[in-house]
Design a protein around this motif. Structure first.
Motif, short mmCIF file in Angstrom:
data_model
loop_
_atom_site.label_atom_id
_atom_site.label_comp_id
_atom_site.label_asym_id
_atom_site.label_seq_id
_atom_site.Cartn_x
_atom_site.Cartn_y
_atom_site.Cartn_z
N ASN A 272 -5.32 -1.89 24.03
CA ASN A 272 -5.85 -0.55 23.76
C ASN A 272 -5.75 0.35 24.98
OD1 ASN A 272 -7.22 -0.20 20.94
ND2 ASN A 272 -7.65 -2.30 21.55
N LEU A 273 -5.88 -0.23 26.17
CA LEU A 273 -5.67 0.56 27.38
C LEU A 273 -4.27 1.18 27.37
CD1 LEU A 273 -6.51 -0.66 31.00
CD2 LEU A 273 -4.49 0.69 30.50
N ILE A 274 -3.28 0.35 27.04
CA ILE A 274 -1.88 0.83 27.03
C ILE A 274 -1.67 1.83 25.88
CG2 ILE A 274 0.53 0.15 26.81
CD1 ILE A 274 -0.43 -2.69 27.79
N TYR A 275 -2.08 1.44 24.68
CA TYR A 275 -1.79 2.28 23.51
C TYR A 275 -2.44 3.65 23.62
CZ TYR A 275 -1.65 3.93 18.69
OH TYR A 275 -1.46 4.70 17.57
N TYR A 276 -3.69 3.69 24.08
CA TYR A 276 -4.37 4.98 24.14
C TYR A 276 -3.91 5.83 25.31
CZ TYR A 276 -7.36 3.99 20.20
OH TYR A 276 -7.80 3.75 18.94
N CYS A 277 -3.25 5.23 26.29
CA CYS A 277 -2.57 6.05 27.30
C CYS A 277 -1.51 6.92 26.65
CB CYS A 277 -1.92 5.15 28.35
SG CYS A 277 -3.04 4.63 29.68
N TYR A 278 -0.83 6.36 25.66
CA TYR A 278 0.20 7.12 24.96
C TYR A 278 -0.42 8.02 23.89
CZ TYR A 278 2.88 3.37 27.11
OH TYR A 278 3.40 2.48 28.01
N PHE A 279 -1.43 7.51 23.20
CA PHE A 279 -2.04 8.27 22.11
C PHE A 279 -2.68 9.55 22.63
CE2 PHE A 279 -5.25 9.22 18.86
CZ PHE A 279 -4.49 9.08 17.70
N PHE A 280 -3.28 9.49 23.83
CA PHE A 280 -3.91 10.68 24.42
C PHE A 280 -3.01 11.37 25.45
CE2 PHE A 280 -7.82 8.13 23.35
CZ PHE A 280 -8.22 8.95 22.30
N GLY A 281 -2.09 10.62 26.06
CA GLY A 281 -1.25 11.21 27.08
C GLY A 281 -0.05 11.97 26.54
N LEU A 282 0.58 11.43 25.49
CA LEU A 282 1.79 12.08 24.96
C LEU A 282 1.52 13.47 24.40
CD1 LEU A 282 3.71 9.07 23.36
CD2 LEU A 282 4.38 10.44 25.34
N PRO A 283 0.40 13.73 23.69
CA PRO A 283 0.16 15.11 23.25
C PRO A 283 0.09 16.11 24.41
CG PRO A 283 -1.24 13.61 22.02
CD PRO A 283 -0.58 12.80 23.11
N THR A 284 -0.49 15.69 25.53
CA THR A 284 -0.54 16.56 26.70
C THR A 284 0.86 16.81 27.24
OG1 THR A 284 -2.74 15.72 27.28
CG2 THR A 284 -1.50 16.82 29.02
N PHE A 285 1.66 15.75 27.32
CA PHE A 285 3.05 15.88 27.77
C PHE A 285 3.84 16.80 26.85
CE2 PHE A 285 7.42 14.34 27.14
CZ PHE A 285 7.95 14.56 28.40
N LEU A 286 3.69 16.61 25.55
CA LEU A 286 4.44 17.41 24.58
C LEU A 286 4.09 18.90 24.67
CD1 LEU A 286 4.17 15.01 21.51
CD2 LEU A 286 6.27 15.61 22.74
N GLN A 287 2.82 19.20 24.92
CA GLN A 287 2.40 20.60 24.96
C GLN A 287 2.63 21.25 26.32
OE1 GLN A 287 -1.44 21.38 22.50
NE2 GLN A 287 -1.47 19.18 22.88
N SER A 403 -8.23 3.73 29.58
CA SER A 403 -7.00 4.51 29.43
C SER A 403 -7.22 5.95 29.89
CB SER A 403 -6.51 4.47 27.98
OG SER A 403 -7.30 5.29 27.14
N THR A 404 -8.39 6.51 29.57
CA THR A 404 -8.66 7.89 30.00
C THR A 404 -8.79 7.97 31.52
OG1 THR A 404 -11.07 7.66 29.73
CG2 THR A 404 -9.82 8.41 27.82
N CYS A 405 -9.30 6.90 32.13
CA CYS A 405 -9.37 6.88 33.59
C CYS A 405 -7.97 6.89 34.20
CB CYS A 405 -10.13 5.64 34.06
SG CYS A 405 -11.86 5.60 33.61
N LEU A 406 -7.10 6.06 33.66
CA LEU A 406 -5.72 6.00 34.15
C LEU A 406 -5.03 7.35 33.96
CD1 LEU A 406 -3.31 4.51 35.30
CD2 LEU A 406 -2.86 3.57 33.03
#
Length: 450
Positions: A272-287, A403-406
């Motif tokens: 979940n640490l890995i998956y949520y890095c992408y789940f929350f990080g990719l929207p920021t990257f995309l925008q 994940s949010t910390c990372l």
């Protein structure tokens, strides 16, 4: 109350409309972070508290809600949870500042955390035939709302701005509340014994978690050294205090006595640490880097979340035939491949390549989610299923928090493709750990007498 004879689906729909609120609100925020950064003039590390506080409150509240359901009655607790979510959803859009928005997010998480345990209690006592199908149907509400949360948020933000992600809860709440009054079974209130609630354990766990996050998020700027010893002291006190409790917040004694289950929790937390890095990080990257709108970002995220939902039934059938280990290994391998492929992504990479990478990550999530759960049940006694499931959820929450910390550390400052690559490199190390844990998992199912 409407008699449920011949209409168990009405009970499932009523409860499902409530239980979808927690995963929906935990996932919609992923697309809203960028807009909220601009609204309140926040760094990504500051904005990440909107994610962390929701999971911290959920992790603290969910384990005790089953006990409160027994004390006050599941129907009463279910209705109370709906009211709390409704009130916070109405107040959040009018938050005078970011701190008040965090308070409303925490209360929203607490309210929505009451709905699943109280709903499960009513399904188990009201539906005796086809209970497995009923529970599976209930999981559809949760998994679907989590998968489509970013897409829903994207459309809402583009059309009405960020307050809409809170107001969208109201139709679900109203419909569930009205149905609940007439459909949910009345169950007598039990004996109110607040001494059964481990408030001290909850307080120490929450204090340790908050201080750990404060320390980790400060690593990118001015380090808050004081937070680390406070976190260590809180977790140390939590460990020794919980060992002496008859009804602990987290049963550390059972974790120590069942080492395979402890490793499963660690593996699930890391996934979940890995998956949520992408789940929350990719929207920021995309925008912020690819400059997609909220609506476009929400649709793109379906490549990851939607594929995960579609893979889950396939993983379930595979587990029935061959046990948990094959899909566990497949999930670990596809997670590693998807993470490695992120390193091939550049500013000029076409959208179709990004969609393929996200789909691979979605496949890994579909395999990992259900195979980890069945692996857990392979190693616990039937009478321990409830407490084991609670700890399983707690490990998911803690992985999400980390994940949010990372993300807060990596995405601090200017956001670009290099920051995404840095996150992927760190996640590759965790992917290797997930693969090693999957390899060491027993090939065949273990007896529940373990």
């Amino acid at each position: 109350m409407i008699k449920l004879s011949g209409r168990p689906w009405l009970l499932i729909v009523t409860i499902g409309l409530g239980t979808l609120l927690n995963p929906l609100n935990s996932s919609m925020i992923s697309v809203a972070v960028t807009r909220l950064q601009h609204e309140f003039e926040l760094t990504f590390a500051d904005a990440s508290w909107l994610i962390s506080v929701f999971y911290i409150a959920s992790a603290a509240a969910q384990p005790v809600m089953g006990k409160l359901s027994d004390m006050f009655g599941p129907k009463r607790l279910f209705l109370s949870g709906l009211v709390l979510v409704a009130v916070t959803s109405l107040l959040a859009p009018f938050s005078p500042n970011f701190q008040w928005l965090l308070v409303y997010r925490a209360l929203q998480a607490i309210g929505s955390s009451t709905l699943f345990p109280s709903g499960m209690s009513m399904i188990r006592t009201s539906i005796t035939k086809g209970q497995g199908k009923a529970l599976a149907a209930l999981s559809v509400f949760a998994s679907t709302s989590a998968a489509f949360g970013p897409s829903i948020a994207g459309f809402l933000i583009d059309s009405w701005n960020w307050p809409a992600i809170f107001l969208i809860n109201l139709p679900f709440i109203i419909l569930s509340f009205v149905l609940a009054i007439f459909v949910l079974p009345e169950k007598g209130q039990g004996k109110v014994e607040l001494s059964r609630i481990d408030f001290m354990g909850m307080g120490l766990f929450t204090t340790g978690t908050v201080c750990l996050i404060l320390f980790l998020l400060s690593l990118a700027n001015e380090i808050k050294w004081w937070a680390l010893p406070v976190a260590l002291a809180a977790f140390t006190g939590f460990y020794y205090y919980e060992k002496r409790q008859q009804e602990p917040f987290i049963d550390l004694v059972s974790l120590k006595s069942n080492v395979p289950v402890t490793w499963i929790y660690i593996q699930f937390m890391t996934i979940n640490l890995i998956y949520y890095c992408y789940f929350f990080g990719l929207p920021t990257f995309l925008q912020q880097v690819r400059h997609y709108s909220g609506k476009e970002t929400g649709l793109i995220m379906l490549a990851m979340a939607g594929v995960g939902v579609m893979i889950s039934p396939i993983a379930g059938r595979w587990i029935d035939q061959n046990g948990s280990k094959p899909p566990l290994l497949s999930g670990a391998v596809t997670l590693f491949i998807g993470t490695a492929l992120l390193l091939t992504l550049h500013e000029t990479s076409p959208l179709w390549w990004l969609l393929i990478i996200m789909a691979v990550l979605g496949v890994s999530n579909g395999f990992n989610k259900i195979s980890m759960q069945t692996a857990l049940y392979d190693h616990v006694k039937p009478e321990e299923t409830g407490s084991a499931s609670g700890l399983f959820q707690t490990s998911r929450y803690f992985g999400s928090i980390l994940s949010t910390c990372l993300l807060g550390i990596v995405f601090t400052g200017h956001m670009d493709i290099q920051h995404l690559h840095n996150m992927a490199v760190i996640c590759l190390i965790f992917c290797l750990a997930v693969f090693i844990l999957a390899v060491r998992h027993p090939k065949k199912r273990q007896s529940t007498s373990v």
